[in-house]
Design a protein around this motif. Structure first.
Motif, mmCIF file in Angstrom:
data_model
loop_
_atom_site.group_PDB
_atom_site.id
_atom_site.type_symbol
_atom_site.label_atom_id
_atom_site.label_comp_id
_atom_site.label_asym_id
_atom_site.label_seq_id
_atom_site.Cartn_x
_atom_site.Cartn_y
_atom_site.Cartn_z
ATOM 1 N N GLU B 235 83.062 -12.805 29.591
ATOM 2 C CA GLU B 235 84.150 -13.858 29.638
ATOM 3 C C GLU B 235 85.499 -13.378 29.227
ATOM 4 O OE1 GLU B 235 84.203 -17.643 30.379
ATOM 5 O OE2 GLU B 235 82.932 -16.507 31.811
ATOM 6 N N ILE B 236 85.392 -12.367 27.955
ATOM 7 C CA ILE B 236 86.756 -11.682 27.392
ATOM 8 C C ILE B 236 87.436 -10.940 28.712
ATOM 9 C CG2 ILE B 236 87.594 -9.986 26.051
ATOM 10 C CD1 ILE B 236 87.304 -12.864 24.434
ATOM 11 N N THR B 237 86.461 -10.186 29.457
ATOM 12 C CA THR B 237 87.147 -9.377 30.399
ATOM 13 C C THR B 237 87.493 -10.202 31.497
ATOM 14 O OG1 THR B 237 85.134 -7.682 29.849
ATOM 15 C CG2 THR B 237 86.331 -7.345 31.937
ATOM 16 N N LEU B 238 86.908 -11.213 31.950
ATOM 17 C CA LEU B 238 87.469 -12.033 32.851
ATOM 18 C C LEU B 238 88.584 -12.654 32.581
ATOM 19 C CD1 LEU B 238 84.308 -13.749 34.049
ATOM 20 C CD2 LEU B 238 85.357 -11.942 35.423
ATOM 21 N N LEU B 239 88.800 -13.233 31.261
ATOM 22 C CA LEU B 239 89.954 -13.752 30.795
ATOM 23 C C LEU B 239 91.261 -12.813 30.900
ATOM 24 C CD1 LEU B 239 91.451 -16.191 29.266
ATOM 25 C CD2 LEU B 239 91.147 -14.792 27.277
ATOM 26 N N MET B 240 91.052 -11.611 30.644
ATOM 27 C CA MET B 240 92.131 -10.672 30.757
ATOM 28 C C MET B 240 92.410 -10.478 32.074
ATOM 29 S SD MET B 240 92.584 -10.333 27.583
ATOM 30 C CE MET B 240 93.613 -9.264 27.175
ATOM 31 N N LYS B 241 91.741 -10.580 33.080
ATOM 32 C CA LYS B 241 91.786 -10.347 34.492
ATOM 33 C C LYS B 241 92.768 -11.597 35.179
ATOM 34 C CE LYS B 241 88.092 -7.312 35.319
ATOM 35 N NZ LYS B 241 87.587 -5.986 36.502
ATOM 36 N N ASP B 242 92.186 -12.942 34.619
ATOM 37 C CA ASP B 242 92.971 -13.767 34.817
ATOM 38 C C ASP B 242 94.324 -13.878 34.600
ATOM 39 O OD1 ASP B 242 90.511 -15.030 35.798
ATOM 40 O OD2 ASP B 242 90.385 -16.508 33.867
ATOM 41 N N LEU B 243 94.695 -13.431 32.984
ATOM 42 C CA LEU B 243 95.872 -13.347 32.626
ATOM 43 C C LEU B 243 96.894 -12.356 33.148
ATOM 44 C CD1 LEU B 243 95.203 -13.325 28.757
ATOM 45 C CD2 LEU B 243 95.962 -15.182 30.354
ATOM 46 N N ILE B 244 96.190 -11.378 33.835
ATOM 47 C CA ILE B 244 96.973 -10.356 34.675
ATOM 48 C C ILE B 244 97.554 -10.988 35.939
ATOM 49 C CG2 ILE B 244 96.831 -8.245 36.189
ATOM 50 C CD1 ILE B 244 94.878 -7.133 34.053
ATOM 51 N N ARG B 245 96.619 -11.928 36.442
ATOM 52 C CA ARG B 245 96.963 -12.439 37.834
ATOM 53 C C ARG B 245 98.249 -13.472 37.308
ATOM 54 N NH1 ARG B 245 92.049 -14.675 38.626
ATOM 55 N NH2 ARG B 245 90.914 -12.497 38.503
ATOM 56 N N GLU B 246 98.127 -14.007 36.149
ATOM 57 C CA GLU B 246 99.276 -15.046 35.821
ATOM 58 C C GLU B 246 100.754 -14.234 35.287
ATOM 59 O OE1 GLU B 246 99.147 -17.990 36.015
ATOM 60 O OE2 GLU B 246 96.992 -18.763 36.287
ATOM 61 N N PHE B 248 100.612 -11.642 32.961
ATOM 62 C CA PHE B 248 100.975 -11.174 31.687
ATOM 63 C C PHE B 248 100.615 -9.715 31.790
ATOM 64 C CE2 PHE B 248 99.950 -15.354 30.396
ATOM 65 C CZ PHE B 248 100.327 -15.540 29.204
ATOM 66 N N ASP B 249 101.051 -8.826 30.797
ATOM 67 C CA ASP B 249 100.942 -7.389 30.977
ATOM 68 C C ASP B 249 99.879 -6.902 29.894
ATOM 69 O OD1 ASP B 249 101.434 -4.571 30.876
ATOM 70 O OD2 ASP B 249 102.918 -4.498 29.698
ATOM 71 N N VAL B 250 98.451 -7.310 30.347
ATOM 72 C CA VAL B 250 97.390 -6.950 29.380
ATOM 73 C C VAL B 250 96.492 -5.854 30.242
ATOM 74 C CG1 VAL B 250 97.629 -8.902 27.872
ATOM 75 C CG2 VAL B 250 96.252 -8.738 30.287
ATOM 76 N N ARG B 251 95.710 -5.093 29.394
ATOM 77 C CA ARG B 251 94.801 -4.445 30.260
ATOM 78 C C ARG B 251 93.584 -5.198 30.731
ATOM 79 N NH1 ARG B 251 93.570 -0.789 25.397
ATOM 80 N NH2 ARG B 251 91.406 -0.814 26.277
ATOM 81 N N ASP B 252 92.934 -4.427 31.890
ATOM 82 C CA ASP B 252 91.784 -4.970 32.440
ATOM 83 C C ASP B 252 90.436 -4.736 31.940
ATOM 84 O OD1 ASP B 252 91.821 -2.628 33.808
ATOM 85 O OD2 ASP B 252 91.621 -3.385 35.786
ATOM 86 N N ASP B 253 90.211 -3.575 31.051
ATOM 87 C CA ASP B 253 88.991 -3.281 30.750
ATOM 88 C C ASP B 253 88.628 -3.559 29.453
ATOM 89 O OD1 ASP B 253 91.017 -1.559 29.720
ATOM 90 O OD2 ASP B 253 89.868 0.325 30.010
ATOM 91 N N ILE B 254 88.977 -4.740 28.843
ATOM 92 C CA ILE B 254 88.820 -5.146 27.357
ATOM 93 C C ILE B 254 87.452 -5.844 27.484
ATOM 94 C CG2 ILE B 254 89.446 -6.658 25.803
ATOM 95 C CD1 ILE B 254 91.593 -5.017 25.978
ATOM 96 N N LEU B 255 86.706 -5.171 26.192
ATOM 97 C CA LEU B 255 85.364 -6.005 26.110
ATOM 98 C C LEU B 255 85.301 -6.620 24.942
ATOM 99 C CD1 LEU B 255 83.296 -2.844 27.378
ATOM 100 C CD2 LEU B 255 83.284 -5.195 28.495
ATOM 101 N N SER B 256 86.030 -6.305 23.645
ATOM 102 C CA SER B 256 85.909 -6.951 22.551
ATOM 103 C C SER B 256 87.050 -7.834 22.136
ATOM 104 C CB SER B 256 85.957 -6.042 21.511
ATOM 105 O OG SER B 256 87.251 -5.460 21.120
ATOM 106 N N ILE B 257 86.620 -8.836 21.346
ATOM 107 C CA ILE B 257 87.769 -9.970 20.786
ATOM 108 C C ILE B 257 88.704 -9.266 20.254
ATOM 109 C CG2 ILE B 257 87.991 -12.044 19.405
ATOM 110 C CD1 ILE B 257 84.840 -12.356 19.778
ATOM 111 N N ASP B 258 88.539 -8.463 19.165
ATOM 112 C CA ASP B 258 89.661 -8.016 18.665
ATOM 113 C C ASP B 258 90.642 -7.299 19.658
ATOM 114 O OD1 ASP B 258 88.648 -8.216 15.994
ATOM 115 O OD2 ASP B 258 87.343 -6.258 16.283
#
Ligand SMILES: Nc1ncnc2c1ncn2[C@@H]1O[C@H](COP(=O)(O)OP(=O)(O)OP(=O)(O)O)[C@@H](O)[C@H]1O
Ligand SMILES: Nc1ncnc2c1ncn2[C@@H]1O[C@H](COP(=O)(O)OP(=O)(O)OP(=O)(O)O)[C@@H](O)[C@H]1O
Ligand SMILES: [Mg+2]
Ligand SMILES: [Mg+2]
Lengths: 273, 277
Positions: B235-246, B248-258
């Motif tokens: 879910e965390i990875t999917l959230l980052m992918k969602d945010l990129i689509r919105e 946001f300047d974030v990475r798409d290969d994130i696995l951890s909450i930290d």
């Protein structure tokens, strides 16, 4: 709809599984029940359709007291239960027979029975397995058929005991939206789960510990509150992340808008950017 | 030494109208000391496959060997221990102790050594020692799964094969099971996990195998998995992918909450700074 008044239950070996517990569930509510392994969730559920009778206190379902033997059949028709171990629920030699069993007992016409069997099997995506033996299905397929058998009875109340535990993410989503649909159409839903990310649709979350209720409120209120230890769980990653963002003031900390799912967190973040 | 599966096919109800090909020419290998995660939709053949690893099912065509021994050899049970998907089927003793000690006592372990094995296995499974005197049938669903797990651990198999081990466990028991598996893996045990919760095990796995209708549709490392498979992803990875689509300047290969937290904080700050200019 379900009135549980100060009940206690001891298993024959003297284990106290329910300890002076009271709970009222209203018509049309979607109530989720969570808590550690062995805290008494399944035992409580079995009281809601008269499978177990309290040693003390009373359970009244739709005006019928479960301790009255003459209401027991009516209570079972009113409150259908999907068991944690679907294997323990199968009666028929074939999937079709199994799903037809409930409607047959309701004394419906053959046509109505057939329609209900078709529809319930379609709803869970198992229409291709009519003539299979329930025992010879895969784990997730068993869970789906167990679900179909209860759906076919169209009970007013459905008691779900960890019904998504063997489902792949895709079927899990389908089944959850099926349950949400039932709820929207007026079915009272009691839903036991260890997966707190499934609670987006619940009106109410009840958390149990040692046979008692320790929390009862809206899932947002409970999951946004500070100490997750209190309800004995690691939070789902998205909720944990949301709490950290709220704690650092990056998203609103107000429980009424606290995000419970990925989609909700995305929305909140888009609003705060 | 490894588990080698070669051209394995398996059909249920052969020659009847209900014939079902559950495995279709499957070849794969599970190396000694590897942690292998097996995923795939409902009914894709996962349980059928792993039931071949300890000889419950015999290959109809093709072959399965475990550390060089044919899986049809009775002794293969000593090498590969299987936790079944519905562990109730696996429990039979009058007490939990009887149940958990059954495997090791069959291997000739007795007395204090046996007591110790059982105590260790119960502890590894996250259960108290006092549960030993209870009947396994007087336990809750999650507790039963943990007892069945203890029974498998007590055999100290070279290959630990677990079919949906976290299903029905509360979040706390889930994370302690993950910690136990990590430890066993580090000590050199080969671990095979079948799960719908692929994401839960991704950080532990050396290799991910996906089945689709009896076929191997994916066989690669967790990183290859996250890159090439569209779901299920954490879910965390999917959230980052969602945010990129919105935007946001974030990475798409994130696995951890930290990491996700840090990325979001940075992205929000950058935006804030951008607006100030
Ligand atoms: N048939 C039984 N006989 C004796 N004790 C039982 C029986 N079934 C359950 N218990 C005990 O009652 C308590 C509550 O069990 P219950 O099955 O209601 O838990 P649960 O909350 O559903 O747990 P899980 O999440 O593991 O399914 C546990 O301590 C369990 O050991
Ligand atoms: N004993 C059996 N007799 C007949 N068919 C079976 C039997 N066991 C499994 N099957 C069928 O074989 C196929 C593969 O089943 P299997 O149990 O291996 O799936 P799985 O990947 O473990 O699924 P799940 O995630 O639901 O547990 C399914 O279509 C199932 O219906
Ligand atoms: Mg239970
Ligand atoms: Mg299976």
């Amino acid at each position: 709809m379900i009135h549980i008044k100060d009940i206690s239950y001891r298993y024959p070996d003297n284990t106290l599984a329910i300890d002076s517990l009271s709970l009222n569930i209203n018509k049309g509510e979607f109530v989720a029940i969570a808590g550690k392994n062995g805290c008494g969730k399944s035992t409580l559920l079995r009281h809601m359709n008269g499978l177990l009778l309290p040693c003390q206190g009373s359970v009244v379902v739709n005006g019928m007291d479960t301790s009255d033997p003459s209401s027991l059949m009516d209570i079972r028709r009113t409150a259908g239960m999907v068991f944690q171990d679907p294997g323990s629920q199968f009666i028929g030699m074939t999937v079709e027979e199994d799903v037809a069993f409930g409607p047959e007992n309701l004394g419906l016409s053959q046509r109505e029975i057939n329609e209900r069997v078709d529809l319930s099997l379609q709803n869970v995506g198992m229409e291709g397995y009519r003539y299979h033996t329930p025992r010879s299905l895969s784990g997730g397929q068993k869970q789906k058929v167990a679900l179909a058998s209860v759906l076919a009875m169209k009970p007013d109340i459905i008691l779900f005991d960890e019904v998504t535990s063997m489902l792949d993410p895709c079927s899990r989503k389908d089944i959850l939206s099926l349950i949400e649909n039932l709820h929207e159409n007026g079915t009272t839903v009691v839903y036991v789960t260890h997966h707190l990310e499934e609670l987006v649709h619940a009106d109410r979350l009840v958390v149990m510990e040692n046979g008692r209720i320790v929390h009862d409120g809206h899932p947002r209120e409970i999951l946004s509150r500070n100490d997750p230890e209190q309800f004995g769980s690691d939070l789902p990653p998205v909720i944990e992340l949301a709490r950290r963002l709220a704690d650092s003031g990056l998203i609103p900390a107000d429980p009424s808008s606290f995000p419970l799912s990925r989609a909700e967190l995305r929305e909140v973040l888009c609003r705060s950017k | 030494m490894s588990i080698e599966v070669k051209d394995l096919s398996f059909c249920y109800n052969r020659g009847t109208s209900l014939e079902k090909r559950a495995l279709d020419n499957v070849s794969l290998s599970i190396g000694k000391g590897e942690f292998v995660l097996i995923g795939g939709e409902i009914g894709s053949g996962k349980s059928t496959l792993v039931r071949h690893f300890n000889g419950i099912l015999k290959p109809q065509s093709g072959s399965v060997t475990v550390s060089g021994m044919a899986s049809t050899d009775r002794d293969v049970r000593h090498k590969a221990g299987l936790l079944m998907q519905y562990p109730q089927k696996q429990l039979f003793g009058r007490t939990v102790f009887e149940d958990v000690s059954f495997g090791p006592s069959n291997f000739g372990i007795k007395g204090d050594a046996l007591e110790q094995r059982v105590a260790d296995a119960l502890e590894q499974a996250g259960l108290g020692r006092d549960i030993g005197s209870l009947s396994p049938f007087s336990l809750s669903g999650g507790q039963m799964r943990l007892v069945a797990l203890a029974g498998v651990l007590a055999m100290q198999p070279e290959y630990l094969i677990l079919d949906e081990p976290t299903s029905g466990l509360d979040p706390e028991n889930r994370s302690s099971l993950l910690a136990t598996l990590k430890e066993l893996h580090l000590s050199g045990i080969s671990v095979v996990v079948v799960s719908h919760q692929v994401c839960e095990f991704l950080p532990l796995a050396d290799k991910v195998i996906l089945l689709d209708n009896g076929w191997v549709s994916f066989n690669g490392t967790p990183v290859e998995y996250v890159r090439s498979v569209s779901s299920p992803l954490p879910e965390i990875t999917l959230l980052m992918k969602d945010l990129i689509r919105e935007g946001f300047d974030v990475r798409d290969d994130i696995l951890s909450i930290d990491d996700a937290f840090e990325e979001i904080v940075n992205a929000l700050e950058k935006r804030g700074a951008g607006q100030d200019e």
